[in-house]
Design a protein around this motif. Structure first.
Motif, PDB file in Angstrom:
ATOM      1  N   TYR A 124       0.180  -1.342  -0.080  1.00 16.88           N
ATOM      2  CA  TYR A 124      -0.083   0.053   0.046  1.00 16.88           C
ATOM      3  C   TYR A 124       1.164   0.938   0.219  1.00 16.88           C
ATOM      4  CZ  TYR A 124      -3.866  -2.817   1.807  1.00 16.88           C
ATOM      5  OH  TYR A 124      -4.341  -4.201   1.035  1.00 16.88           O
ATOM      6  N   GLU A 125       0.758   2.235  -0.481  1.00 19.69           N
ATOM      7  CA  GLU A 125       0.509   3.960  -0.387  1.00 19.69           C
ATOM      8  C   GLU A 125      -0.191   5.066  -0.028  1.00 19.69           C
ATOM      9  OE1 GLU A 125       3.817   5.796  -3.613  1.00 19.69           O
ATOM     10  OE2 GLU A 125       2.889   3.406  -4.386  1.00 19.69           O
ATOM     11  N   THR A 126       0.035   5.464   1.013  1.00 18.40           N
ATOM     12  CA  THR A 126      -1.320   6.507   1.178  1.00 18.40           C
ATOM     13  C   THR A 126      -0.803   7.665   2.115  1.00 18.40           C
ATOM     14  OG1 THR A 126      -3.220   6.772   2.008  1.00 18.40           O
ATOM     15  CG2 THR A 126      -1.777   5.410   3.298  1.00 18.40           C
ATOM     16  N   VAL A 171       2.021   1.494   4.763  1.00 18.50           N
ATOM     17  CA  VAL A 171       2.488   2.064   4.222  1.00 18.50           C
ATOM     18  C   VAL A 171       4.090   0.835   4.278  1.00 18.50           C
ATOM     19  CG1 VAL A 171       4.514   3.374   3.912  1.00 18.50           C
ATOM     20  CG2 VAL A 171       1.531   4.129   3.903  1.00 18.50           C
TER      21      VAL A 171
END
Length: 134
Positions: A99-101, A110
């Motif tokens: 994930y990326e956020t 992350v």
């Protein structure tokens, strides 16, 4: 070892197309939309993945997508996995997501490798469970 359940989704396949048949090994693109929860928050998820049928009949797939909350927070993901055809005419997928956020409420994702179980039916229904990998 599988850790905490991070989320679950239910949805449907929204489209499929053949990308290649070179060498007798078809590559198919599939897209889906789903709703569910991620870290306890209601979310909408959508993604697209490509799968390659391997000589032994299993599938290798890679995909990407975006998950959105009702408040407009976004989480993007990339993943890859292995699929096996199931008795319902669909495919059972197992693999990993990353994930990326920028959303602070999802920042812990992350640094996590998440393992997924994603099952599809011939009818187009999809369901998935995402666990933290410890």
């Amino acid at each position: 070892m599988l850790g905490e359940l991070l989320g679950e989704i239910q949805g449907e396949t929204t489209g499929m197309r053949v990308l290649s048949t070179d060498g007798g090994h078809p590559v198919v693109e599939a897209s889906f939309q789903a709703t569910g929860t991620l870290l306890g928050a209601p979310v909408k998820d959508m993604g697209t993945y490509e799968s390659l049928v391997r000589p032994d009949g299993t599938l290798f797939g890679e995909g990407q997508g975006v998950t959105m909350t009702q408040d407009g927070e976004t989480i993007t993901w990339h993943g890859s996995g292995v699929g096996r055809f199931n008795d319902s005419g669909g495919v059972d997928w197992r693999g990993a997501l990353f994930y990326e956020t920028a959303a602070s409420s999802f920042a812990r994702l992350v640094g996590v490798a998440a393992l997924f179980e994603f099952d599809t039916e011939e009818s187009g229904k999809v369901s998935g469970r995402i666990h933290e990998w410890r």
